[in-house]
Design an enzyme around this catalytic site. Structure first.
Site, PDB file in Angstrom:
ATOM      1  N   GLU A  25     -33.406 -19.039 -15.441  1.00 40.40           N
ATOM      2  CA  GLU A  25     -34.016 -19.800 -14.522  1.00 40.40           C
ATOM      3  C   GLU A  25     -33.476 -21.364 -15.144  1.00 40.40           C
ATOM      4  O   GLU A  25     -33.328 -22.398 -14.286  1.00 40.40           O
ATOM      5  CB  GLU A  25     -35.360 -19.708 -14.478  1.00 40.40           C
TER       6      GLU A  25
ATOM      7  N   SER B 100     -40.973 -20.298 -17.076  1.00 45.23           N
ATOM      8  CA  SER B 100     -40.298 -18.834 -16.856  1.00 45.23           C
ATOM      9  C   SER B 100     -38.573 -19.164 -17.497  1.00 45.23           C
ATOM     10  O   SER B 100     -37.856 -19.921 -16.891  1.00 45.23           O
ATOM     11  CB  SER B 100     -40.269 -18.613 -15.407  1.00 45.23           C
TER      12      SER B 100
ATOM     13  N   ARG C 238     -35.411 -20.769  -6.366  1.00 47.58           N
ATOM     14  CA  ARG C 238     -35.271 -21.539  -7.626  1.00 47.58           C
ATOM     15  C   ARG C 238     -33.775 -21.949  -7.315  1.00 47.58           C
ATOM     16  O   ARG C 238     -33.012 -21.892  -8.734  1.00 47.58           O
ATOM     17  CB  ARG C 238     -35.331 -20.886  -8.845  1.00 47.58           C
TER      18      ARG C 238
HETATM   19  C1  LIG Z   1     -45.104 -24.741 -18.998  1.00 47.27           C
HETATM   20  C2  LIG Z   1     -44.048 -24.725 -17.973  1.00 47.27           C
HETATM   21  C3  LIG Z   1     -44.453 -24.463 -16.699  1.00 47.27           C
HETATM   22  C4  LIG Z   1     -43.515 -24.397 -15.559  1.00 47.27           C
HETATM   23  N1  LIG Z   1     -43.825 -23.770 -14.250  1.00 47.27           N
HETATM   24  C5  LIG Z   1     -42.968 -23.884 -13.524  1.00 47.27           C
HETATM   25  C6  LIG Z   1     -43.443 -23.317 -11.953  1.00 47.27           C
HETATM   26  O1  LIG Z   1     -44.598 -22.944 -11.891  1.00 47.27           O
HETATM   27  N2  LIG Z   1     -42.308 -23.492 -10.987  1.00 47.27           N
HETATM   28  C7  LIG Z   1     -41.241 -23.910 -11.271  1.00 47.27           C
HETATM   29  O2  LIG Z   1     -40.432 -24.035 -10.069  1.00 47.27           O
HETATM   30  N3  LIG Z   1     -40.741 -24.668 -12.394  1.00 47.27           N
HETATM   31  C8  LIG Z   1     -41.490 -24.405 -13.453  1.00 47.27           C
HETATM   32  N4  LIG Z   1     -41.204 -25.003 -14.814  1.00 47.27           N
HETATM   33  C9  LIG Z   1     -39.742 -25.373 -15.090  1.00 47.27           C
HETATM   34  C10 LIG Z   1     -39.891 -27.130 -14.869  1.00 47.27           C
HETATM   35  O3  LIG Z   1     -41.013 -27.637 -14.980  1.00 47.27           O
HETATM   36  C11 LIG Z   1     -39.343 -27.414 -13.442  1.00 47.27           C
HETATM   37  O4  LIG Z   1     -37.952 -26.790 -13.263  1.00 47.27           O
HETATM   38  C12 LIG Z   1     -39.013 -29.082 -13.362  1.00 47.27           C
HETATM   39  O5  LIG Z   1     -38.738 -29.192 -11.922  1.00 47.27           O
HETATM   40  C13 LIG Z   1     -38.107 -29.517 -14.489  1.00 47.27           C
HETATM   41  O6  LIG Z   1     -38.150 -31.079 -14.437  1.00 47.27           O
HETATM   42  P1  LIG Z   1     -37.578 -31.953 -15.206  1.00 47.27           P
HETATM   43  O7  LIG Z   1     -37.779 -33.287 -15.249  1.00 47.27           O
HETATM   44  O8  LIG Z   1     -38.304 -31.673 -16.673  1.00 47.27           O
HETATM   45  O9  LIG Z   1     -36.008 -31.315 -15.610  1.00 47.27           O
HETATM   46  P2  LIG Z   1     -34.966 -31.296 -16.666  1.00 47.27           P
HETATM   47  O10 LIG Z   1     -35.423 -30.260 -17.579  1.00 47.27           O
HETATM   48  O11 LIG Z   1     -34.971 -32.751 -17.382  1.00 47.27           O
HETATM   49  O12 LIG Z   1     -33.857 -31.101 -15.858  1.00 47.27           O
HETATM   50  C14 LIG Z   1     -33.580 -29.701 -15.236  1.00 47.27           C
HETATM   51  C15 LIG Z   1     -32.148 -29.621 -14.776  1.00 47.27           C
HETATM   52  O13 LIG Z   1     -32.244 -30.643 -13.612  1.00 47.27           O
HETATM   53  C16 LIG Z   1     -31.380 -31.825 -13.807  1.00 47.27           C
HETATM   54  N5  LIG Z   1     -31.955 -33.050 -13.420  1.00 47.27           N
HETATM   55  C17 LIG Z   1     -33.016 -33.138 -13.937  1.00 47.27           C
HETATM   56  N6  LIG Z   1     -33.367 -34.624 -13.202  1.00 47.27           N
HETATM   57  C18 LIG Z   1     -32.421 -34.880 -12.302  1.00 47.27           C
HETATM   58  C19 LIG Z   1     -32.272 -36.021 -11.320  1.00 47.27           C
HETATM   59  N7  LIG Z   1     -32.720 -36.941 -11.277  1.00 47.27           N
HETATM   60  N8  LIG Z   1     -31.106 -35.727 -10.547  1.00 47.27           N
HETATM   61  C20 LIG Z   1     -30.148 -34.583 -10.800  1.00 47.27           C
HETATM   62  N9  LIG Z   1     -30.409 -33.675 -11.673  1.00 47.27           N
HETATM   63  C21 LIG Z   1     -31.523 -33.857 -12.452  1.00 47.27           C
HETATM   64  C22 LIG Z   1     -31.016 -31.777 -15.111  1.00 47.27           C
HETATM   65  O14 LIG Z   1     -29.551 -31.979 -15.555  1.00 47.27           O
HETATM   66  C23 LIG Z   1     -30.743 -30.220 -15.397  1.00 47.27           C
HETATM   67  O15 LIG Z   1     -29.883 -29.440 -15.215  1.00 47.27           O
HETATM   68  C24 LIG Z   1     -42.143 -24.977 -15.786  1.00 47.27           C
HETATM   69  C25 LIG Z   1     -42.123 -25.330 -17.201  1.00 47.27           C
HETATM   70  C26 LIG Z   1     -42.940 -25.422 -18.321  1.00 47.27           C
HETATM   71  C27 LIG Z   1     -42.266 -25.713 -19.393  1.00 47.27           C
END
Ligand SMILES: Cc1cc2nc3c(=O)[nH]c(=O)nc-3n(C[C@H](O)[C@H](O)[C@H](O)COP(=O)(O)OP(=O)(O)OC[C@H]3O[C@@H](n4cnc5c(N)ncnc54)[C@H](O)[C@@H]3O)c2cc1C
Length: 347
Positions: A343, A247, A167
């Site tokens: 995380e 998480s 992660r």
């Molecule tokens: C119900 C649920 C289940 C989940 N299950 C998992 C799982 O099984 N495994 C797992 O690893 N994660 C899981 N996650 C966490 C999450 O889905 C992942 O971390 C996902 O990759 C986040 O994507 P996002 O576009 O929503 O990022 P955001 O929440 O919008 O951003 C997260 C971080 O990344 C940065 N960021 C976003 N986009 C970019 C970009 N294009 N370039 C540079 N930086 C960027 C942001 O500034 C921030 O710091 C879960 C979340 C939820 C709500």
């Protein structure tokens, strides 16, 4: 800027899965790198704070954002090379991660099926090297392109440049906030051309159980994807119903000696051996043992079946969720001497 709009005082509530009601001083959605370059070179935003936003599913906003929020809406999926049973697929950072996985499954491209159902965008997936059910993004990662938000220049990153960990990557560490990831490429296997049987990853207990007899023979990408989505649906709260970011904490990794000592005092403490002699302990078990499962503190709480998931029961502020996280960390540190690390990115 070709019709791109920069909006002032924009509510971020619909843009984060915790459903926290904060605002951004400025908010813009970028659809291509030209728009992004123009935006970061705009004098009004050069010196201020900036935040890249994908699906908002791994963020906790604790206050209004006093700067520019850049929502990544860069789309497009295409095959960039094909040789034998190998295929490289490139996806725009603003694509939905799960829609992309579904596209790959539909095209019979194998490698991402265990990562089905994870919310968020393609561009955020490398940031924490997303993982689930025995797979991690790094296993199929080919490379990425990112725009430096200070210079507007595009840079290319190999897996080595990204320094992926559990992660973790440079985008969560030394380069946090510096780049916007515009596209990510993956090295996948063309099942229709695969010379040898493709090795599905079904070692993970819950997945093996869900697949039953099919795990031994006759597996399809679609079957694995459906099994993963089914398990996730059954155990994780849907953010559209109950605000959460999956998480909240990472699973801590302990030296084997420390783990053995702890296990003597805490019967039944689970641990999973890792490379290098460390042992990973499920943070959810530690939180549950401290009595937090299903508990509420104000409008925030710990999910009733998944102790690792903090939830917004309605109208919680980010500060309330953060206070809850601090209380949990204190209890876990006091009981086990283990420091939990979030995380989720706290903003
Ligand atoms: C119900 C649920 C289940 C989940 N299950 C998992 C799982 O099984 N495994 C797992 O690893 N994660 C899981 N996650 C966490 C999450 O889905 C992942 O971390 C996902 O990759 C986040 O994507 P996002 O576009 O929503 O990022 P955001 O929440 O919008 O951003 C997260 C971080 O990344 C940065 N960021 C976003 N986009 C970019 C970009 N294009 N370039 C540079 N930086 C960027 C942001 O500034 C921030 O710091 C879960 C979340 C939820 C709500």
């Amino acid at each position: 800027m070709r019709g791109m709009e920069v909006v002032s005082r924009k509510s971020l509530q619909p843009f984060n899965t915790f459903g926290i009601g904060v605002t951004a001083k400025y908010f813009a959605e970028v659809r291509d790198t030209e728009e992004l370059r123009a935006l970061v070179r705009d004098k009004r935003f050069c010196d201020g704070k900036r935040l890249v936003l994908g699906g908002g599913s791994n963020l906790l906003f604790t206050e209004d954002f006093d700067g520019l929020v850049v929502k990544n809406a860069i789309r497009g999926i295409r095959v960039t090379s094909e040789a034998g049973d190998r295929v490289v697929v490139r996806a725009g950072g603003g694509e939905s991660w799960d829609a992309f996985v579904s596209w790959c499954t539909d095209h019979d491209y194998a490698g991402l099926e265990n990562l089905s159902g994870i919310p968020g965008s393609v561009g955020a997936a490398p940031v924490q090297n997303i993982g689930a059910y025995g797979a991690e993004l790094k296993d199929t990662f080919e490379g990425l392109e990112a725009v430096d938000l200070a210079s507007g220049e595009t840079e290319r990153f190999s897996a080595r440049d990204c320094a992926f960990g559990y992660r973790d990557s440079v985008f969560k560490g030394k380069d946090a906030g510096r780049f916007l990831i515009t596209a990510v490429s993956f090295r996948l296997t063309r099942l229709d051309a695969a010379a040898q049987a493709y090795r599905f990853q079904t070692e993970y207990g819950e997945l093996r159980a869900a697949l039953g007899d099919r795990a031994a023979s006759g597996l399809t990408l679609q079957a694995v994807r459906e099994a993963v989505c089914g398990i996730r649906k059954a155990k994780l709260p849907d953010p559209a119903v109950l605000g959460n970011a999956g998480s909240f904490f990472k699973n801590p990794s302990l030296p084997a000696g420390v783990f053995e000592r702890l296990q003597k005092h805490h019967a039944g403490m689970p641990g999973y051996p890792e490379a290098g002699g460390a042992v990973k302990v499920p943070a959810g078990w530690l939180i549950e043992k401290c009595g937090w499962k299903g508990r509420r503190q104000g409008r925030a709480g710990v999910h009733e079946t998944q102790a690792l998931v903090l939830v917004n029961h309605g109208g919680a502020t980010g500060k309330e969720v953060l206070d809850l996280a601090h209380a949990i960390r204190r209890d876990v540190a006091g009981t086990f001497g283990i420091e939990l690390t979030p995380e989720v990115t706290i903003v």
